[in-house]
Each structure stands twice: as structure tokens, then as C-alpha cells.
Design a protein around this motif. Sequence first.
Motif, mmCIF file in Angstrom:
data_model
loop_
_atom_site.group_PDB
_atom_site.id
_atom_site.type_symbol
_atom_site.label_atom_id
_atom_site.label_comp_id
_atom_site.label_asym_id
_atom_site.label_seq_id
_atom_site.Cartn_x
_atom_site.Cartn_y
_atom_site.Cartn_z
ATOM 1 N N ALA A 1 -59.375 83.904 45.019
ATOM 2 C CA ALA A 1 -59.141 85.348 44.915
ATOM 3 C C ALA A 1 -58.682 85.919 46.252
ATOM 4 O O ALA A 1 -57.790 86.772 46.303
ATOM 5 C CB ALA A 1 -60.399 86.061 44.426
ATOM 6 N N LYS A 2 -59.269 85.440 47.336
ATOM 7 C CA LYS A 2 -58.866 85.895 48.675
ATOM 8 C C LYS A 2 -57.404 85.538 48.935
ATOM 9 O O LYS A 2 -56.615 86.383 49.373
ATOM 10 C CB LYS A 2 -59.773 85.260 49.733
ATOM 11 N N LYS A 3 -57.035 84.309 48.659
ATOM 12 C CA LYS A 3 -55.651 83.866 48.879
ATOM 13 C C LYS A 3 -54.684 84.568 47.916
ATOM 14 O O LYS A 3 -53.549 84.869 48.289
ATOM 15 C CB LYS A 3 -55.540 82.350 48.725
ATOM 16 N N LEU A 4 -55.130 84.828 46.696
ATOM 17 C CA LEU A 4 -54.287 85.565 45.750
ATOM 18 C C LEU A 4 -54.078 87.004 46.212
ATOM 19 O O LEU A 4 -52.984 87.552 46.051
ATOM 20 C CB LEU A 4 -54.884 85.529 44.334
ATOM 21 N N GLU B 1 -56.673 75.579 36.266
ATOM 22 C CA GLU B 1 -55.371 75.350 35.661
ATOM 23 C C GLU B 1 -54.562 76.634 35.520
ATOM 24 O O GLU B 1 -53.339 76.619 35.642
ATOM 25 C CB GLU B 1 -55.522 74.680 34.290
ATOM 26 N N GLY B 2 -55.216 77.772 35.302
ATOM 27 C CA GLY B 2 -54.510 79.047 35.155
ATOM 28 C C GLY B 2 -53.734 79.418 36.408
ATOM 29 O O GLY B 2 -52.543 79.730 36.347
ATOM 30 N N THR B 3 -54.412 79.389 37.555
ATOM 31 C CA THR B 3 -53.744 79.699 38.827
ATOM 32 C C THR B 3 -52.731 78.617 39.159
ATOM 33 O O THR B 3 -51.622 78.910 39.618
ATOM 34 C CB THR B 3 -54.773 79.858 39.967
ATOM 35 N N ASN B 4 -53.095 77.375 38.893
ATOM 36 C CA ASN B 4 -52.213 76.259 39.175
ATOM 37 C C ASN B 4 -50.894 76.388 38.425
ATOM 38 O O ASN B 4 -49.817 76.246 39.016
ATOM 39 C CB ASN B 4 -52.930 74.949 38.806
ATOM 40 N N ALA B 5 -50.954 76.679 37.135
ATOM 41 C CA ALA B 5 -49.739 76.806 36.322
ATOM 42 C C ALA B 5 -48.884 77.980 36.800
ATOM 43 O O ALA B 5 -47.654 77.875 36.867
ATOM 44 C CB ALA B 5 -50.113 76.976 34.855
ATOM 45 N N LEU B 6 -49.537 79.087 37.137
ATOM 46 C CA LEU B 6 -48.816 80.270 37.616
ATOM 47 C C LEU B 6 -48.053 79.941 38.892
ATOM 48 O O LEU B 6 -46.855 80.230 39.012
ATOM 49 C CB LEU B 6 -49.829 81.400 37.853
ATOM 50 N N PRO C 1 -58.387 93.094 42.623
ATOM 51 C CA PRO C 1 -57.145 93.031 43.407
ATOM 52 C C PRO C 1 -57.036 94.230 44.343
ATOM 53 O O PRO C 1 -57.386 95.348 43.975
ATOM 54 C CB PRO C 1 -56.047 93.058 42.341
ATOM 55 N N ASP C 2 -56.562 93.972 45.547
ATOM 56 C CA ASP C 2 -56.289 95.065 46.476
ATOM 57 C C ASP C 2 -55.138 95.901 45.913
ATOM 58 O O ASP C 2 -54.260 95.372 45.216
ATOM 59 C CB ASP C 2 -55.898 94.525 47.855
ATOM 60 N N ILE D 1 -56.411 87.608 39.604
ATOM 61 C CA ILE D 1 -57.560 87.934 40.458
ATOM 62 C C ILE D 1 -58.693 88.494 39.598
ATOM 63 O O ILE D 1 -59.856 88.096 39.741
ATOM 64 C CB ILE D 1 -57.159 88.917 41.573
ATOM 65 N N LEU D 2 -58.352 89.389 38.688
ATOM 66 C CA LEU D 2 -59.354 89.953 37.779
ATOM 67 C C LEU D 2 -59.966 88.879 36.881
ATOM 68 O O LEU D 2 -61.176 88.875 36.638
ATOM 69 C CB LEU D 2 -58.727 91.066 36.927
#
Length: 157
Positions: A18-21, A132-137, A79-80, A72-73
Motif C-alpha cells: 500500500a505504501k509503494k502503491l 496476484e491482484g497487484t501483480n497482474a495490474l 489512498p492519498d 490500495i483500498l
Amino acid sequence: MKDLNAIGLEHKKATELAKKLNELLANYSIYYQNVRGFHWNIKGPKFFELHLKFEELYDDLRLKIDEIAERILTLGYTPDHNYSSYLSQSEIKESPFVSDGDLAIASILESFKIIIIKQRTLLELSGEAEDEGTNALMSDYIREQEKLVWMYSAFLK
């Protein structure tokens, strides 16, 4: 299972993701506004071509900004959303007034480089976290943007 979030990821790893996103979101947000400025202010013999290309690019960036915030949510974080936060976190800086197409494209290419590097870092982290969700994105973004880098680079040559 206490150390897992609602989608089964370890809290510690989800926090880092989340921080990196949020850092990626900041870079995308500044990049988006820069490209809108290029779209509004472009002048010269390639006006019609670049005006449309810049609009396509900022429309795509707007969608990705929304997807990153929603990811992030999904991870259970917030999210900022303040430009002051974006400006302090973003490696991409606000662009000065640019009406020259070649300068705008050079800025676009530099921004893509920054974003792709950040997305590769997220790809590695999401792989380690089995997210996998973040990875695919990130994988989809990288594949698409590498092609755009080739195309914008070809335009400059």
C-alpha cells in the motif's frame, strides 16, 4: 490467520504494498497533470497529432490512477488524495510550461521510465506477498507502457 488481511495477505506485506502503491499514485497524479498541460499548450506543425495523443495518454493515466487507488483500498488502506502529498512523494516533478512537442515527449519518456521502474519494484513485492491482484495490474501496465516508450521514442527519431 490473525496476521492476514481480508483478502488473505500478510498485514506487513500488504502495508508495504500500500505504501509503494501510494508512491506510485503520487507519480501518476503529477504525470497526469503534466500531460494535460502538454495537451492544452502544444503548438507547432504536429499540433493535431500530438494534441490527440496527449489526450489519449491522460485519459489512460486517469483510469490507472483510479485503479491504483482502488487497489490500495482493496488491500485495506487509504489512498492519498492531496496534491501536497503527491508533490512530496513523487519522483516525477511538475513540468514547466511546455508547448514544444519534442520537449513534451522527452518529458513523457522520462516519466514512463520512472513509473516503469516503480512498477517493477511493486511487481517484485507483490510476487513475494503472493498478491496476484497487484501483480497482474503492474504486469499489464508494464507491458503496455514499454510499447508506448518504443512508439514515443520512434516519434522523436
